[in-house]
Write a protein that holds these residues in place. Structure first.
Motif, PDB file in Angstrom:
ATOM      1  N   MET A   1       0.840  -1.174   0.000  1.00 37.17           N
ATOM      2  CA  MET A   1       0.000   0.000   0.000  1.00 37.17           C
ATOM      3  C   MET A   1       0.887   1.239   0.000  1.00 37.17           C
ATOM      4  SD  MET A   1      -2.805   1.362   2.770  1.00 37.17           S
ATOM      5  CE  MET A   1      -4.147   0.445   2.090  1.00 37.17           C
ATOM      6  N   LYS A   2       0.503   2.231  -0.787  1.00 34.01           N
ATOM      7  CA  LYS A   2       1.231   3.494  -0.854  1.00 34.01           C
ATOM      8  C   LYS A   2       0.498   4.513   0.015  1.00 34.01           C
ATOM      9  CE  LYS A   2       2.992   4.730  -4.857  1.00 34.01           C
ATOM     10  NZ  LYS A   2       3.138   5.343  -6.207  1.00 34.01           N
ATOM     11  N   ILE A   3       1.235   5.113   0.948  1.00 40.77           N
ATOM     12  CA  ILE A   3       0.659   6.041   1.929  1.00 40.77           C
ATOM     13  C   ILE A   3       1.364   7.391   1.831  1.00 40.77           C
ATOM     14  CG2 ILE A   3       0.302   6.491   4.389  1.00 40.77           C
ATOM     15  CD1 ILE A   3       0.506   3.398   4.775  1.00 40.77           C
ATOM     16  N   ILE A   4       0.565   8.457   1.824  1.00 36.08           N
ATOM     17  CA  ILE A   4       1.123   9.802   1.918  1.00 36.08           C
ATOM     18  C   ILE A   4       0.893  10.333   3.326  1.00 36.08           C
ATOM     19  CG2 ILE A   4      -0.988  10.889   1.003  1.00 36.08           C
ATOM     20  CD1 ILE A   4       0.892  13.094  -0.186  1.00 36.08           C
ATOM     21  N   GLY A   5       1.973  10.781   3.948  1.00 38.42           N
ATOM     22  CA  GLY A   5       1.887  11.443   5.238  1.00 38.42           C
ATOM     23  C   GLY A   5       1.982  12.940   5.003  1.00 38.42           C
ATOM     24  N   ILE A   6       1.169  13.699   5.730  1.00 42.31           N
ATOM     25  CA  ILE A   6       1.133  15.147   5.533  1.00 42.31           C
ATOM     26  C   ILE A   6       1.330  15.847   6.871  1.00 42.31           C
ATOM     27  CG2 ILE A   6      -0.210  17.095   4.664  1.00 42.31           C
ATOM     28  CD1 ILE A   6      -1.841  14.964   3.022  1.00 42.31           C
ATOM     29  N   ASP A   7       2.313  16.748   6.908  1.00 45.31           N
ATOM     30  CA  ASP A   7       2.585  17.576   8.079  1.00 45.31           C
ATOM     31  C   ASP A   7       2.097  18.986   7.749  1.00 45.31           C
ATOM     32  OD1 ASP A   7       3.566  18.481  10.541  1.00 45.31           O
ATOM     33  OD2 ASP A   7       5.525  18.941   9.685  1.00 45.31           O
ATOM     34  N   PRO A   8       0.887  19.335   8.209  1.00 46.66           N
ATOM     35  CA  PRO A   8       0.315  20.624   7.817  1.00 46.66           C
ATOM     36  C   PRO A   8       1.087  21.802   8.381  1.00 46.66           C
ATOM     37  CG  PRO A   8      -1.336  19.211   8.873  1.00 46.66           C
ATOM     38  CD  PRO A   8       0.000  18.583   9.084  1.00 46.66           C
ATOM     39  N   GLY A   9       1.250  22.794   7.549  1.00 44.80           N
ATOM     40  CA  GLY A   9       1.861  24.041   7.962  1.00 44.80           C
ATOM     41  C   GLY A   9       1.424  25.119   7.003  1.00 44.80           C
ATOM     42  N   LEU A  10       1.329  26.320   7.480  1.00 45.45           N
ATOM     43  CA  LEU A  10       0.842  27.406   6.646  1.00 45.45           C
ATOM     44  C   LEU A  10       1.924  27.943   5.707  1.00 45.45           C
ATOM     45  CD1 LEU A  10      -1.830  28.721   6.233  1.00 45.45           C
ATOM     46  CD2 LEU A  10      -1.271  30.364   8.000  1.00 45.45           C
ATOM     47  N   ARG A  11       3.150  27.962   6.151  1.00 43.88           N
ATOM     48  CA  ARG A  11       4.270  28.388   5.293  1.00 43.88           C
ATOM     49  C   ARG A  11       4.903  27.189   4.584  1.00 43.88           C
ATOM     50  NH1 ARG A  11       4.283  33.652   4.482  1.00 43.88           N
ATOM     51  NH2 ARG A  11       4.081  34.878   6.371  1.00 43.88           N
ATOM     52  N   ASN A  12       5.032  26.075   5.302  1.00 43.62           N
ATOM     53  CA  ASN A  12       5.671  24.870   4.779  1.00 43.62           C
ATOM     54  C   ASN A  12       4.821  23.660   5.118  1.00 43.62           C
ATOM     55  OD1 ASN A  12       8.153  26.243   3.962  1.00 43.62           O
ATOM     56  ND2 ASN A  12       8.527  26.444   6.151  1.00 43.62           N
ATOM     57  N   MET A  13       4.283  23.016   4.092  1.00 41.49           N
ATOM     58  CA  MET A  13       3.501  21.797   4.301  1.00 41.49           C
ATOM     59  C   MET A  13       4.356  20.620   3.840  1.00 41.49           C
ATOM     60  SD  MET A  13      -0.305  20.696   3.001  1.00 41.49           S
ATOM     61  CE  MET A  13      -1.091  21.936   4.002  1.00 41.49           C
ATOM     62  N   GLY A  14       4.770  19.795   4.795  1.00 35.46           N
ATOM     63  CA  GLY A  14       5.600  18.652   4.460  1.00 35.46           C
ATOM     64  C   GLY A  14       4.761  17.489   3.981  1.00 35.46           C
ATOM     65  N   TRP A  15       5.316  16.720   3.056  1.00 33.36           N
ATOM     66  CA  TRP A  15       4.661  15.503   2.591  1.00 33.36           C
ATOM     67  C   TRP A  15       5.722  14.422   2.393  1.00 33.36           C
ATOM     68  CZ3 TRP A  15       6.209  13.562  -2.114  1.00 33.36           C
ATOM     69  CH2 TRP A  15       6.853  14.460  -2.986  1.00 33.36           C
ATOM     70  N   GLY A  16       5.302  13.186   2.626  1.00 29.77           N
ATOM     71  CA  GLY A  16       6.202  12.058   2.457  1.00 29.77           C
ATOM     72  C   GLY A  16       5.411  10.831   2.075  1.00 29.77           C
ATOM     73  N   ILE A  17       5.955  10.046   1.168  1.00 29.51           N
ATOM     74  CA  ILE A  17       5.249   8.863   0.678  1.00 29.51           C
ATOM     75  C   ILE A  17       6.090   7.626   0.929  1.00 29.51           C
ATOM     76  CG2 ILE A  17       4.264   7.736  -1.350  1.00 29.51           C
ATOM     77  CD1 ILE A  17       3.712  10.568  -2.440  1.00 29.51           C
ATOM     78  N   VAL A  18       5.427   6.614   1.506  1.00 29.78           N
ATOM     79  CA  VAL A  18       6.057   5.323   1.736  1.00 29.78           C
ATOM     80  C   VAL A  18       5.167   4.229   1.135  1.00 29.78           C
ATOM     81  CG1 VAL A  18       7.206   6.076   3.860  1.00 29.78           C
ATOM     82  CG2 VAL A  18       4.989   4.940   3.993  1.00 29.78           C
ATOM     83  N   VAL A  19       5.787   3.111   0.849  1.00 27.90           N
ATOM     84  CA  VAL A  19       5.065   1.926   0.401  1.00 27.90           C
ATOM     85  C   VAL A  19       5.283   0.843   1.440  1.00 27.90           C
ATOM     86  CG1 VAL A  19       4.963   0.098  -1.337  1.00 27.90           C
ATOM     87  CG2 VAL A  19       5.242   2.461  -2.055  1.00 27.90           C
ATOM     88  N   THR A  20       4.200   0.183   1.813  1.00 24.64           N
ATOM     89  CA  THR A  20       4.299  -0.939   2.745  1.00 24.64           C
ATOM     90  C   THR A  20       4.145  -2.240   1.978  1.00 24.64           C
ATOM     91  OG1 THR A  20       1.938  -1.019   3.230  1.00 24.64           O
ATOM     92  CG2 THR A  20       3.280   0.427   4.595  1.00 24.64           C
ATOM     93  N   ASP A  21       4.919  -3.203   2.370  1.00 21.05           N
ATOM     94  CA  ASP A  21       4.803  -4.564   1.832  1.00 21.05           C
ATOM     95  C   ASP A  21       4.925  -5.477   3.038  1.00 21.05           C
ATOM     96  OD1 ASP A  21       4.735  -6.864   0.348  1.00 21.05           O
ATOM     97  OD2 ASP A  21       6.812  -6.707  -0.337  1.00 21.05           O
ATOM     98  N   GLY A  22       3.771  -5.795   3.639  1.00 24.86           N
ATOM     99  CA  GLY A  22       3.785  -6.517   4.908  1.00 24.86           C
ATOM    100  C   GLY A  22       4.433  -5.616   5.943  1.00 24.86           C
ATOM    101  N   PRO A  23       5.417  -6.128   6.676  1.00 19.14           N
ATOM    102  CA  PRO A  23       6.068  -5.306   7.697  1.00 19.14           C
ATOM    103  C   PRO A  23       7.160  -4.384   7.131  1.00 19.14           C
ATOM    104  CG  PRO A  23       6.945  -7.522   7.766  1.00 19.14           C
ATOM    105  CD  PRO A  23       5.837  -7.523   6.739  1.00 19.14           C
TER     106      PRO A  23
END
Length: 164
Positions: A1-23
């Motif tokens: 599964m591909k997951i996007i994590g989002i760290d909200p910020g008004l000046r800087n909004m961070g994003w990061g994507i990981v893929v899970t394959d079991g553990p």
């Protein structure tokens, strides 16, 4: 599964994507969407368009957004909540299921301690995603949020299998 994590910020909004394959986890991409200026509306529009573009490019299957913590600056908290609303809207419009996590829950999942320092979180993200180069602290936080969501999804899956 591909997951996007989002760290909200008004000046800087961070994003990061990981893929899970079991553990196993694998880093896909990360970045920061920057907004400039003093007017709130155009800044929110910039964040929205940028996050929609990231979601369209990477096509995640789930999203995780950090919850806003309330601090002494009510105006700042409200503005951060608006940036968080942009993150939720972008993911919801893409049809993604969304997990929401308190900052302490993310730290506890990734580091093992709910009040871990940013440096400890970044160290563990580097350990869990070998070779990942962060575009900045906000991107590292977003990857931690994605890792937290992956961990919770895996825990739910194991619980469902155990009940079957």
């Amino acid at each position: 599964m591909k997951i996007i994590g989002i760290d909200p910020g008004l000046r800087n909004m961070g994003w990061g994507i990981v893929v899970t394959d079991g553990p196993r986890l694998r880093h896909v991409a990360n970045g920061i969407i920057h907004s400039a200026g003093d007017e709130l509306g155009p800044r929110l529009a910039t964040l929205y368009r940028g996050l929609c573009a990231v979601i369209a490019e990477h096509r995640p299957e789930a999203a995780a957004v950090e919850q806003t913590f309330v601090n002494k600056d009510a105006v700042g908290t409200l503005k951060l909540g608006q940036a968080r609303g942009i993150a939720l809207l972008s993911a919801a419009e893409a049809g993604l299921p969304i997990g929401e996590y308190a900052p302490n829950a993310v730290k506890k999942t990734v580091v093992g301690v709910g009040h871990a320092a940013k440096e400890q979180v970044q160290h563990m993200v580097r350990f869990l995603l070998p070779g990942a180069e962060f575009r900045g602290a906000d991107a590292a936080d977003a990857l931690a949020i994605a890792i937290c969501h992956a961990h919770h999804l895996q825990g739910r899956s194991l619980k469902i299998k155990a009940q079957a």
